[in-house]
Design a protein around this motif. Structure first.
Motif, PDB file in Angstrom:
ATOM      1  N   LEU A   1       8.534  -8.568  -3.081  1.00  0.00           N
ATOM      2  CA  LEU A   1       7.818  -7.345  -3.456  1.00  0.00           C
ATOM      3  C   LEU A   1       8.799  -6.191  -3.690  1.00  0.00           C
ATOM      4  O   LEU A   1       8.764  -5.543  -4.742  1.00  0.00           O
ATOM      5  CB  LEU A   1       6.824  -6.973  -2.352  1.00  0.00           C
ATOM      6  N   ILE A   2       9.669  -5.954  -2.736  1.00  0.00           N
ATOM      7  CA  ILE A   2      10.554  -4.791  -2.809  1.00  0.00           C
ATOM      8  C   ILE A   2      11.637  -4.985  -3.869  1.00  0.00           C
ATOM      9  O   ILE A   2      11.966  -4.065  -4.620  1.00  0.00           O
ATOM     10  CB  ILE A   2      11.180  -4.510  -1.433  1.00  0.00           C
ATOM     11  N   ALA A   3      12.206  -6.192  -3.943  1.00  0.00           N
ATOM     12  CA  ALA A   3      13.305  -6.439  -4.874  1.00  0.00           C
ATOM     13  C   ALA A   3      12.883  -6.265  -6.323  1.00  0.00           C
ATOM     14  O   ALA A   3      13.726  -5.998  -7.193  1.00  0.00           O
ATOM     15  CB  ALA A   3      13.873  -7.838  -4.662  1.00  0.00           C
ATOM     16  N   ASN A   4      11.612  -6.403  -6.584  1.00  0.00           N
ATOM     17  CA  ASN A   4      11.123  -6.280  -7.965  1.00  0.00           C
ATOM     18  C   ASN A   4      10.328  -4.999  -8.191  1.00  0.00           C
ATOM     19  O   ASN A   4       9.686  -4.848  -9.234  1.00  0.00           O
ATOM     20  CB  ASN A   4      10.265  -7.507  -8.317  1.00  0.00           C
ATOM     21  N   TRP A   5      10.372  -4.091  -7.220  1.00  0.00           N
ATOM     22  CA  TRP A   5       9.628  -2.843  -7.376  1.00  0.00           C
ATOM     23  C   TRP A   5      10.407  -1.889  -8.298  1.00  0.00           C
ATOM     24  O   TRP A   5      11.628  -1.797  -8.198  1.00  0.00           O
ATOM     25  CB  TRP A   5       9.394  -2.179  -6.021  1.00  0.00           C
ATOM     26  N   PRO A   6       9.715  -1.195  -9.198  1.00  0.00           N
ATOM     27  CA  PRO A   6      10.407  -0.286 -10.117  1.00  0.00           C
ATOM     28  C   PRO A   6      11.256   0.755  -9.374  1.00  0.00           C
ATOM     29  O   PRO A   6      10.793   1.376  -8.411  1.00  0.00           O
ATOM     30  CB  PRO A   6       9.257   0.393 -10.876  1.00  0.00           C
ATOM     31  N   GLY A   7      12.483   0.911  -9.825  1.00  0.00           N
ATOM     32  CA  GLY A   7      13.365   1.924  -9.255  1.00  0.00           C
ATOM     33  C   GLY A   7      14.141   1.493  -8.036  1.00  0.00           C
ATOM     34  O   GLY A   7      14.941   2.278  -7.493  1.00  0.00           O
ATOM     35  N   VAL A   8      13.950   0.265  -7.566  1.00  0.00           N
ATOM     36  CA  VAL A   8      14.653  -0.178  -6.369  1.00  0.00           C
ATOM     37  C   VAL A   8      16.159  -0.261  -6.638  1.00  0.00           C
ATOM     38  O   VAL A   8      16.595  -0.653  -7.721  1.00  0.00           O
ATOM     39  CB  VAL A   8      14.122  -1.540  -5.886  1.00  0.00           C
TER      40      VAL A   8
ATOM     41  N   ASP B   1      18.096 -13.230  -8.286  1.00  0.00           N
ATOM     42  CA  ASP B   1      17.262 -13.316  -9.491  1.00  0.00           C
ATOM     43  C   ASP B   1      16.814 -11.935  -9.966  1.00  0.00           C
ATOM     44  O   ASP B   1      16.587 -11.723 -11.168  1.00  0.00           O
ATOM     45  CB  ASP B   1      16.039 -14.192  -9.220  1.00  0.00           C
ATOM     46  N   ALA B   2      16.673 -11.005  -9.036  1.00  0.00           N
ATOM     47  CA  ALA B   2      16.256  -9.646  -9.421  1.00  0.00           C
ATOM     48  C   ALA B   2      17.388  -8.872 -10.085  1.00  0.00           C
ATOM     49  O   ALA B   2      17.153  -7.793 -10.654  1.00  0.00           O
ATOM     50  CB  ALA B   2      15.751  -8.897  -8.195  1.00  0.00           C
ATOM     51  N   GLY B   3      18.619  -9.409 -10.013  1.00  0.00           N
ATOM     52  CA  GLY B   3      19.739  -8.767 -10.704  1.00  0.00           C
ATOM     53  C   GLY B   3      20.764  -8.101  -9.814  1.00  0.00           C
ATOM     54  O   GLY B   3      21.533  -7.249 -10.289  1.00  0.00           O
ATOM     55  N   ALA B   4      20.834  -8.479  -8.539  1.00  0.00           N
ATOM     56  CA  ALA B   4      21.813  -7.864  -7.639  1.00  0.00           C
ATOM     57  C   ALA B   4      23.236  -8.149  -8.111  1.00  0.00           C
ATOM     58  O   ALA B   4      23.536  -9.236  -8.612  1.00  0.00           O
ATOM     59  CB  ALA B   4      21.624  -8.393  -6.214  1.00  0.00           C
ATOM     60  N   ARG B   5      24.096  -7.174  -7.932  1.00  0.00           N
ATOM     61  CA  ARG B   5      25.509  -7.353  -8.280  1.00  0.00           C
ATOM     62  C   ARG B   5      26.172  -8.326  -7.306  1.00  0.00           C
ATOM     63  O   ARG B   5      25.860  -8.349  -6.119  1.00  0.00           O
ATOM     64  CB  ARG B   5      26.241  -6.012  -8.250  1.00  0.00           C
ATOM     65  N   LEU B   6      27.132  -9.077  -7.831  1.00  0.00           N
ATOM     66  CA  LEU B   6      27.817 -10.083  -7.031  1.00  0.00           C
ATOM     67  C   LEU B   6      29.268  -9.713  -6.754  1.00  0.00           C
ATOM     68  O   LEU B   6      29.987 -10.495  -6.123  1.00  0.00           O
ATOM     69  CB  LEU B   6      27.757 -11.443  -7.745  1.00  0.00           C
ATOM     70  N   ASP B   7      29.683  -8.531  -7.221  1.00  0.00           N
ATOM     71  CA  ASP B   7      31.095  -8.157  -7.100  1.00  0.00           C
ATOM     72  C   ASP B   7      31.356  -7.118  -6.017  1.00  0.00           C
ATOM     73  O   ASP B   7      32.523  -6.766  -5.771  1.00  0.00           O
ATOM     74  CB  ASP B   7      31.606  -7.609  -8.433  1.00  0.00           C
TER      75      ASP B   7
ATOM     76  N   LEU C   1       0.835  -1.208   0.000  1.00  0.00           N
ATOM     77  CA  LEU C   1       0.000   0.000   0.000  1.00  0.00           C
ATOM     78  C   LEU C   1       0.869   1.257   0.000  1.00  0.00           C
ATOM     79  O   LEU C   1       0.582   2.236  -0.714  1.00  0.00           O
ATOM     80  CB  LEU C   1      -0.921  -0.006   1.221  1.00  0.00           C
ATOM     81  N   LEU C   2       1.933   1.254   0.796  1.00  0.00           N
ATOM     82  CA  LEU C   2       2.818   2.421   0.877  1.00  0.00           C
ATOM     83  C   LEU C   2       3.537   2.652  -0.442  1.00  0.00           C
ATOM     84  O   LEU C   2       3.646   3.790  -0.925  1.00  0.00           O
ATOM     85  CB  LEU C   2       3.831   2.225   2.011  1.00  0.00           C
ATOM     86  N   LEU C   3       4.018   1.574  -1.064  1.00  0.00           N
ATOM     87  CA  LEU C   3       4.710   1.707  -2.348  1.00  0.00           C
ATOM     88  C   LEU C   3       3.756   2.202  -3.429  1.00  0.00           C
ATOM     89  O   LEU C   3       4.113   3.063  -4.245  1.00  0.00           O
ATOM     90  CB  LEU C   3       5.329   0.363  -2.753  1.00  0.00           C
ATOM     91  N   GLU C   4       2.557   1.677  -3.439  1.00  0.00           N
ATOM     92  CA  GLU C   4       1.575   2.127  -4.437  1.00  0.00           C
ATOM     93  C   GLU C   4       1.195   3.591  -4.223  1.00  0.00           C
ATOM     94  O   GLU C   4       0.806   4.281  -5.163  1.00  0.00           O
ATOM     95  CB  GLU C   4       0.324   1.230  -4.359  1.00  0.00           C
ATOM     96  N   ALA C   5       1.341   4.061  -2.973  1.00  0.00           N
ATOM     97  CA  ALA C   5       1.040   5.465  -2.677  1.00  0.00           C
ATOM     98  C   ALA C   5       2.244   6.375  -2.953  1.00  0.00           C
ATOM     99  O   ALA C   5       2.168   7.579  -2.707  1.00  0.00           O
ATOM    100  CB  ALA C   5       0.612   5.608  -1.223  1.00  0.00           C
ATOM    101  N   GLY C   6       3.327   5.778  -3.447  1.00  0.00           N
ATOM    102  CA  GLY C   6       4.488   6.588  -3.829  1.00  0.00           C
ATOM    103  C   GLY C   6       5.609   6.633  -2.818  1.00  0.00           C
ATOM    104  O   GLY C   6       6.506   7.490  -2.919  1.00  0.00           O
ATOM    105  N   ALA C   7       5.620   5.736  -1.846  1.00  0.00           N
ATOM    106  CA  ALA C   7       6.701   5.725  -0.854  1.00  0.00           C
ATOM    107  C   ALA C   7       8.053   5.526  -1.540  1.00  0.00           C
ATOM    108  O   ALA C   7       8.169   4.808  -2.538  1.00  0.00           O
ATOM    109  CB  ALA C   7       6.475   4.613   0.167  1.00  0.00           C
ATOM    110  N   ASP C   8       9.062   6.149  -0.982  1.00  0.00           N
ATOM    111  CA  ASP C   8      10.422   6.047  -1.519  1.00  0.00           C
ATOM    112  C   ASP C   8      10.969   4.658  -1.211  1.00  0.00           C
ATOM    113  O   ASP C   8      11.258   4.328  -0.064  1.00  0.00           O
ATOM    114  CB  ASP C   8      11.310   7.125  -0.891  1.00  0.00           C
TER     115      ASP C   8
END
Length: 481
Positions: free
Chosen positions: A405-412, A443-449, A371-378
């Motif tokens: 949820l968070i790892a795949n949220w746009p802009g994370v 899987d979301a694309g985190a760097r490993l280095d 709900l917070l993310l959909e409301a525009g939370a940073d």
């Protein structure tokens, strides 16, 4: 001008210099001589370098050299002439008159002689490194002395010459910035900050920061400059446990106390000798015979901040609903226009300066976080205690659905490195042994280095926590290649 005549003029000139007969030597120079000792930012500490036009300018350069340099050995190593131009190789061994450090130079001189037998141009080519080192041998000590004296002109010159702005006074253990802050010198403080001084360096005796010293010195402009440059408002000294706010009260500087309070200084920190801020105030009020009005004014400011914090906490209905896990309450408050990223006041509690999303992520409230993310939370809001973002909070506590949820949220920012240890969310998930959270972030694309402040990569942590042959470790190893 013949080569023989040119050689004769130049040979006599250098012979006069070698004998120390400066008057005779200068008589060989044309009145409008062009004499150049090339200068740049690396060797400008040598004061007689530069281009000197005219005999008077040359005399002045020689005078400066005489004041700063004692010649110990001087010899012409080679001299050749071609027409009106001579080339000489000169060896010099000398010592700086102030530092007494010796140096050797072998330089090349190009001199042009006119028809009257006068030297009209003279240029010197040389490697000045050893001479620069001799001039700079006491550079840091001079910087410290200049800071104690408040000599900003000398400080500027020495910094330009490359002095270490964080050099410690061997006697007091103070850096230049600690000195300037304690002396309440706002201009010098700003000058040193601009030169890269570490605003959070501590003195080697008591562990106080420049902000502590500034609270003792009593100049609000110094305090403001340090805080604006990133000084820790709640830095704690290792011996007493004092914060800058405590020192502001102790040294009877109420307006500085108010400034720190307005910048979020903590009110519930205690000293290492067991005093709360209130007890600290009471003790100072009791032991002082003068300036009690200033101590009381500082206490008034503290009470006003306490009341304001209580009002802010009571008014933060959204944070209260998040803390209680009240999904319907959060939905209603957001619908009514509640500020989604409002920060909780700093009361030395677990929610200090947190946004509602940071708390929801830490406490595992997945639907509230949505709900917070959909409301525009940073999604990348960080908090000052650990320097963590919502994804850190979620993986740290093993909240699988919330992590997804968070790892795949746009802009994370999957790779945000926390200020405390430099760990990314993936580091935290591995460190705490949460395999599924780790896989989600990977899987979301985190760097490993990326490496933490301990030098560990995600692979190193996986080996350490799960073992070298664990499937998760093998997955990371395969992706690293």
């Amino acid at each position: 001008m013949s080569s023989e005549r040119t050689r004769e003029v130049v040979e006599k000139y250098f012979a006069d210099l070698e004998r120390g007969d400066l008057g005779s030597a200068l008589s060989a120079l044309a009145h409008d001589i062009d004499f150049e000792l090339p200068v740049d930012r690396w060797n400008e500490v040598i004061p007689y370098l530069g281009r000197h036009l005219g005999i008077d300018a040359v005399k002045a350069a020689f005078a400066v050299r005489g004041d700063t340099t004692e010649i110990l050995d001087y010899a012409v190593r080679d001299l050749r002439a071609e027409g009106d131009t001579a080339y000489a190789v000169i060896y010099t061994r000398a010592a700086h008159t102030r530092t007494r450090q010796e140096f050797e130079i072998e330089d090349v001189h190009k001199l042009v002689v006119d028809e009257r037998g006068r030297i009209v141009t003279w240029k010197v080519y040389f490697d000045p490194n050893s001479e620069v080192a001799a001039f700079n041998a006491d550079r840091e000590e001079r910087l410290v002395r200049a800071c104690w004296a408040g000599d900003r002109e000398t400080v500027a010159e020495l910094l330009r010459f490359g002095a270490d702005v964080n050099h410690r006074d061997p006697e007091s253990g103070l850096t230049p910035l600690l000195i300037a802050a304690g002396r309440a010198d706002a201009d010098l403080t700003r000058q040193l900050i601009a030169a890269g001084a570490d605003v959070n360096a501590v003195d080697s005796g008591g562990g106080a920061t420049a902000l502590h010293k500034a609270c003792q010195g009593g100049d609000l402009a110094v305090v403001r400059a340090l805080v604006e440059a990133g000084a820790f408002v709640d830095a704690v000294t290792p011996n007493t446990g004092h914060t800058p706010l405590m020192d502001a009260v102790w040294f009877k500087n109420p307006e500085i106390a108010k400034y720190l309070l307005d910048r979020g200084a903590g009110l519930n920190l205690g000293t290492h000798y067991g005093f709360s801020l209130q007890q600290h105030f009471e003790y100072e009020l009791n032991v002082n015979t003068m300036g009690k009005d200033k101590i009381l004014l500082a206490h008034q400011y503290i009470q006003e901040r306490q009341a304001a914090d209580e009002r802010r906490a009571a008014d933060q209905l959204l944070m209260a609903a998040v803390t209680q896990g009240d999904v319907d309450g959060v939905r209603k408050l957001l619908g009514d226009g509640a500020e989604v990223d409002e920060r909780f006041p700093i009361v030395n509690g677990f929610n200090d300066a947190h946004t509602p999303l940071l708390v929801a992520s830490r406490d595992g409230h997945t639907e509230i976080a949505r709900l917070l993310l959909e409301a525009g939370a940073d999604v990348n809001a960080s908090e000052p205690t650990f320097g963590a973002v919502p994804l850190h909070k979620s993986v740290y506590n093993g909240h699988v659905d919330l992590t997804r949820l968070i790892a795949n949220w746009p802009g994370v920012d999957l790779d945000f490195q926390g200020a405390t240890n430099g760990y990314t969310p993936l580091h935290d998930a591995l460190w705490h042994g949460y395999e599924e959270c780790s896989r989600i972030v990977i899987d979301a694309g985190a760097r490993l280095d990326l490496v933490g402040h301990d030098g560990k990569t995600p692979l190193a942590l996986a080996v350490e926590e799960f073992g070298a042959d664990h499937p998760l470790t093998e997955l990371i190893r395969a992706k690293v290649g």
